[in-house]
Design a protein around this motif. Sequence first.
Motif, PDB file in Angstrom:
ATOM      1  N   LEU A   1      28.710  42.221  37.095  1.00 14.11           N
ATOM      2  CA  LEU A   1      28.917  40.418  37.659  1.00 14.11           C
ATOM      3  C   LEU A   1      28.920  40.414  39.167  1.00 14.11           C
ATOM      4  N   GLU A   2      27.569  40.067  40.328  1.00 13.91           N
ATOM      5  CA  GLU A   2      28.068  39.763  41.543  1.00 13.91           C
ATOM      6  C   GLU A   2      28.906  38.453  42.005  1.00 13.91           C
ATOM      7  N   PHE A   3      28.653  38.903  42.901  1.00 14.85           N
ATOM      8  CA  PHE A   3      29.938  37.847  43.357  1.00 14.85           C
ATOM      9  C   PHE A   3      29.170  37.138  44.971  1.00 14.85           C
ATOM     10  N   LYS A   4      29.216  35.852  45.735  1.00 16.01           N
ATOM     11  CA  LYS A   4      28.810  35.780  46.966  1.00 16.01           C
ATOM     12  C   LYS A   4      30.087  34.378  47.350  1.00 16.01           C
TER      13      LYS A   4
ATOM     14  N   PRO B   1      31.605  33.258  41.888  1.00 15.84           N
ATOM     15  CA  PRO B   1      30.281  34.410  40.547  1.00 15.84           C
ATOM     16  C   PRO B   1      28.672  33.716  41.180  1.00 15.84           C
ATOM     17  N   ILE B   2      27.936  34.360  40.722  1.00 18.48           N
ATOM     18  CA  ILE B   2      25.999  34.373  40.968  1.00 18.48           C
ATOM     19  C   ILE B   2      25.517  35.183  39.610  1.00 18.48           C
ATOM     20  N   ALA B   3      25.838  35.647  39.521  1.00 21.19           N
ATOM     21  CA  ALA B   3      24.705  36.834  38.066  1.00 21.19           C
ATOM     22  C   ALA B   3      25.913  37.569  38.114  1.00 21.19           C
ATOM     23  N   THR B   4      24.950  37.904  36.785  1.00 16.01           N
ATOM     24  CA  THR B   4      25.163  38.933  36.039  1.00 16.01           C
ATOM     25  C   THR B   4      23.783  40.101  36.182  1.00 16.01           C
TER      26      THR B   4
ATOM     27  N   ALA C   1      42.690  30.158  43.757  1.00 16.98           N
ATOM     28  CA  ALA C   1      42.354  30.181  42.765  1.00 16.98           C
ATOM     29  C   ALA C   1      40.854  31.033  42.878  1.00 16.98           C
ATOM     30  N   SER C   2      39.827  29.846  43.456  1.00 16.15           N
ATOM     31  CA  SER C   2      38.050  29.942  43.367  1.00 16.15           C
ATOM     32  C   SER C   2      38.322  31.749  42.792  1.00 16.15           C
TER      33      SER C   2
END
Length: 271
Positions: free
Chosen positions: A39-42, A73-76, A9-10
């Motif tokens: 988009l950046e992920f963590k 997602p942590i940042a664009t 789901a995440s």
Amino acid sequence: MMRSLWTAASGMKSQQLQVDTISNNLANVNTIGYKKERLEFKSLLYETMQRATTDEDGGGRPVNLQVGHGVRPIATLKNFSTGNMDMTNYPLDLAIEGKGFFAILGANEEECYTRDGSFKVSDIDGELMIVTSEGYPLLGLDDEPIYIPENVFVEDLTITEDGILQYMDEDGEMVELDNQIKIVQFSNRAGLEAVGQNLFKATLASGEPIVEAEEDLQNTSRLIQGALESSNVQVVEEMVKMIIAQRAYDINSKAIQTSDDMLAIANQLKR
């Protein structure tokens, strides 16, 4: 409850935001001075089921047993690479070659910054002011709006690479206006906050604006009159990213479906 349900789901939520970001890039493919976003992920928390251990004889378990709990997602991140220069031959169309930004007096009298150089003139109390398409004044080195003398036609304006405005008088001599276009740079452009209408605001992450005309910079910007900087969005690249995001969204939905099937099988077990 199976971990895979929440983990997948995440992943679906993150890929949905990825598609939203790509869609915004594609929607602004013709926006002057627009900078594409990434988009950046963590990864989320890991649950340690068994830790690595060693004994005095060098034996034991050399690796951990861990399971992750998904992604977020942590940042664009804005890509500030320069777009193509489109020639318009209109004297108030300005493109910046370099890392600079125009200084604009935005809403609430707050200074904002933009790469959109499609300026217009607005009649303010009988004087012509250089403004953006939304009517926000373009600022000069004195942090004041730039006005055009009433005896000067827009078509007669000449703007140098340094942002100095000139016009030819009746005697055929070039006369400089009292003000000069304010061009600024930032130590960290990625830290700028987008506020819409092609405008950015300075933040603690971006640092204070550095006025090019007042500082000794290694790489100063150059203004090109009669040209506009197009968006740096590459449609083919964004379409490929969208396909990848769609497949990732689909495979995460399959993981949820598989977990649901496994739970159904477990519920149907009989002694």
